[in-house]
Design a protein around this motif. Structure first.
Motif, PDB file in Angstrom:
ATOM      1  N   ALA A  72      32.473 -52.596-110.126  1.00  0.00           N
ATOM      2  CA  ALA A  72      31.856 -54.015-108.639  1.00  0.00           C
ATOM      3  C   ALA A  72      31.884 -53.866-107.609  1.00  0.00           C
ATOM      4  N   ASP A  73      31.223 -54.205-106.399  1.00  0.00           N
ATOM      5  CA  ASP A  73      30.790 -54.662-105.040  1.00  0.00           C
ATOM      6  C   ASP A  73      32.499 -55.321-104.513  1.00  0.00           C
ATOM      7  N   ILE A  74      32.831 -55.096-103.733  1.00  0.00           N
ATOM      8  CA  ILE A  74      34.240 -56.112-103.361  1.00  0.00           C
ATOM      9  C   ILE A  74      33.711 -56.438-102.183  1.00  0.00           C
ATOM     10  N   THR A  75      34.190 -57.635-102.388  1.00  0.00           N
ATOM     11  CA  THR A  75      34.040 -59.243-101.029  1.00  0.00           C
ATOM     12  C   THR A  75      34.402 -60.326-101.878  1.00  0.00           C
ATOM     13  N   ASP A  76      34.031 -61.202-100.996  1.00  0.00           N
ATOM     14  CA  ASP A  76      34.515 -62.066-101.017  1.00  0.00           C
ATOM     15  C   ASP A  76      34.383 -63.638-102.873  1.00  0.00           C
ATOM     16  N   THR A  86      36.463 -52.540-109.368  1.00  0.00           N
ATOM     17  CA  THR A  86      36.794 -52.690-111.185  1.00  0.00           C
ATOM     18  C   THR A  86      36.644 -54.266-111.838  1.00  0.00           C
ATOM     19  N   GLY A  87      36.687 -54.137-112.701  1.00  0.00           N
ATOM     20  CA  GLY A  87      36.306 -54.900-113.630  1.00  0.00           C
ATOM     21  C   GLY A  87      37.528 -55.092-114.843  1.00  0.00           C
ATOM     22  N   CYS A  93      41.006 -64.008-113.778  1.00  0.00           N
ATOM     23  CA  CYS A  93      40.448 -64.574-112.154  1.00  0.00           C
ATOM     24  C   CYS A  93      40.146 -63.708-111.143  1.00  0.00           C
ATOM     25  N   TYR A  94      38.634 -63.978-110.429  1.00  0.00           N
ATOM     26  CA  TYR A  94      37.785 -62.865-109.571  1.00  0.00           C
ATOM     27  C   TYR A  94      37.346 -62.917-110.449  1.00  0.00           C
ATOM     28  N   PRO A  95      35.999 -62.907-110.913  1.00  0.00           N
ATOM     29  CA  PRO A  95      35.262 -62.488-111.900  1.00  0.00           C
ATOM     30  C   PRO A  95      34.478 -62.258-110.819  1.00  0.00           C
ATOM     31  N   ALA A  96      33.949 -60.363-110.977  1.00  0.00           N
ATOM     32  CA  ALA A  96      32.868 -60.105-110.162  1.00  0.00           C
ATOM     33  C   ALA A  96      31.751 -59.537-111.361  1.00  0.00           C
ATOM     34  N   ASP A  97      30.667 -59.690-110.861  1.00  0.00           N
ATOM     35  CA  ASP A  97      29.646 -59.633-112.621  1.00  0.00           C
ATOM     36  C   ASP A  97      29.663 -59.581-113.576  1.00  0.00           C
ATOM     37  N   GLY A 143      42.024 -54.761-109.082  1.00  0.00           N
ATOM     38  CA  GLY A 143      40.313 -54.103-109.569  1.00  0.00           C
ATOM     39  C   GLY A 143      40.787 -53.046-108.617  1.00  0.00           C
ATOM     40  N   THR A 144      40.664 -54.323-107.600  1.00  0.00           N
ATOM     41  CA  THR A 144      41.129 -53.296-105.831  1.00  0.00           C
ATOM     42  C   THR A 144      42.343 -53.380-104.821  1.00  0.00           C
ATOM     43  N   GLY A 145      42.519 -52.697-103.666  1.00  0.00           N
ATOM     44  CA  GLY A 145      43.711 -52.562-102.999  1.00  0.00           C
ATOM     45  C   GLY A 145      43.461 -53.071-101.635  1.00  0.00           C
ATOM     46  N   THR A 146      42.013 -53.476-101.724  1.00  0.00           N
ATOM     47  CA  THR A 146      42.163 -53.881-100.664  1.00  0.00           C
ATOM     48  C   THR A 146      42.488 -55.397 -99.517  1.00  0.00           C
TER      49      THR A 146
END
Length: 421
Positions: free
Chosen positions: A160-164, A185-186, A197-201, A223-226
């Protein structure tokens, strides 16, 4: 007989040496020429070493890589590590599985284990980490194989896209942090009590899963280390979310393998990525410089000879060699062969077939044909003509001189057509 070139002065003298020189000029490079040839590459190498050394001194070797708690570059995580230390969390960097195990076993009920890149671990490293039982295990971007190794009933739902993103869950840490940069990653899970938490797609990118037995420890899947990066830590609720997930317990073991526990790394693998890339660039530069400085084959250049040798001098030199070697037989053969060639051309006779390899250098008419033609032209007897053109070798040099005179007389008679009385 003629004289040798070595015994006479050449008709075309060699060029005189240049003014100011007393002898032949050496073509071997001296120290000054060698220094002029190598000073360019040496200065270039010194400049490269100076720049690399200055870069290392300025940066202090701190640009270590993504999510490295020592790295101050944008992808590093030193800012987060320093914030956690200020809050009383002991951040322990473990470069090997053994170091991580010892740090966790020192106080397993009060330790958080962070694995930034679980997909990069070898099977042995993964198995060693999976059996550890800290109070909390945080995995960043794990796939299905990693989830199965850790015994988690969670599946990878895709990228999934990394976004707010908004939390949209009741996890206290997510509710206090608010929006954060997540995605990547979802995951899908049906584990009772798991926080999503923080659902993406449509799939949560932060999942907190209680492990068996309940209440002993939990697993946090990001899903990401951002949110942990230096350049994104002060955006939105990234800092709050990261500190709450990693600072729950007094000790944080940051497992970032350095390759020393795999046993199969070579010298290049032990070097940092920046140094390997710089070495590759330096090698390419050296190859290009070598190609630039290499000698190339150009067009053929003609060079005038220092001395012009006339044909008469060559004949004189050969005659002088025959004289010194007392080669009467060889000289007689050469005189007769030359006379036969000129007489054949004068009479317009056609030569026979070319000789076989090793049997001669020119094609001649047969002796009988040549003798008959000369007899018809001059009126001399066949025996005399055969003796002159194909006879025995003279006994001495006086006989050789007499043979030369008789051949000259015969050629003159063939030329004028004067018959023998």
């Amino acid at each position: 007989m003629t004289a040798n070139k070595q015994d006479h002065q050449p008709t075309s003298p060699a060029p005189a040496p240049s003014r100011g020189t007393s002898g032949p000029t050496s073509t071997s490079p001296d120290a000054a020429a060698i220094w002029r040839a190598v000073r360019g590459p040496l200065l270039l190498a010194a400049l490269i070493i100076l720049v690399v050394s200055a870069t290392v001194l300025v940066t202090g070797g701190r640009d270590r890589g993504e999510l490295d708690p020592r790295g101050v570059d944008p992808a590093g995580s030193r800012a987060l590590a320093e914030l956690l230390r200020r809050e009383g969390v002991d951040v322990v960097l473990a470069g090997t599985g053994e170091a991580a195990r010892l740090a966790v076993e020192a106080d397993p009920g009060r330790t958080t284990l962070l694995v930034p890149f679980p997909e990069r671990l070898t099977d042995e490293q993964m198995a060693a980490v999976a059996v550890m039982r800290p109070a909390r295990t945080v995995l960043i971007g794990p796939g299905d194989a990693t989830l199965a190794t850790f015994g988690l009933d969670v599946r990878d739902a895709g990228d999934a896209d990394i976004t707010d993103l908004e939390p949209l869950c009741d996890l206290p840490a997510a509710m206090r942090a608010g929006n954060a940069d997540l995605g990547g990653t979802g995951y899908r899970t049906n584990v009772p009590g798991a926080a999503r938490c923080y659902p993406a797609d449509g799939s949560p990118s932060l999942v907190v899963v209680p492990r068996d037995p309940p209440g002993t420890d939990d697993a946090v899947l990001l899903g990401t280390g951002t949110p942990l990066r230096n350049d994104r830590l002060d955006d939105r609720g990234n800092a709050s979310l990261s500190m709450q997930l990693l600072g729950t317990h007094p000790t944080l073991v940051w497992y970032l393998p350095d390759g020393s526990d795999t046993g199969d790394e070579g010298l290049l693998e032990l070097l940092p990525k920046g140094w390997r890339f710089g070495t590759l660039q330096l090698g390419i530069a050296v190859v290009l410089f070598a190609l630039y400085r290499a000698r190339r084959l150009g067009p053929v250049v003609t060079e005038p000879l220092p001395v012009v040798v006339r044909a008469t001098e060559t004949a004189e030199g050969r005659a002088r060699l025959y004289h010194r070697g007392h080669a009467v037989d060889r000289a007689a053969d050469q005189l007769r062969a030359a006379a036969r060639t000129r007489i054949t051309a004068r009479l317009g006779l056609t030569p026979g077939p070319a000789p076989e390899p090793g049997e001669g250098t020119a094609a001649e008419v047969t002796p009988a044909h040549l003798v008959d033609a000369v007899c018809t032209r001059t009126g001399r007897s066949p025996a005399d003509i055969h003796h002159l053109l194909y006879g025995a070798v003279p006994e001495d040099e006086n006989g050789l001189v007499a043979l030369a005179d008789h051949l000259d007389q015969l050629e003159e008679r063939v030329k004028t057509g004067e018959r023998q009385p």
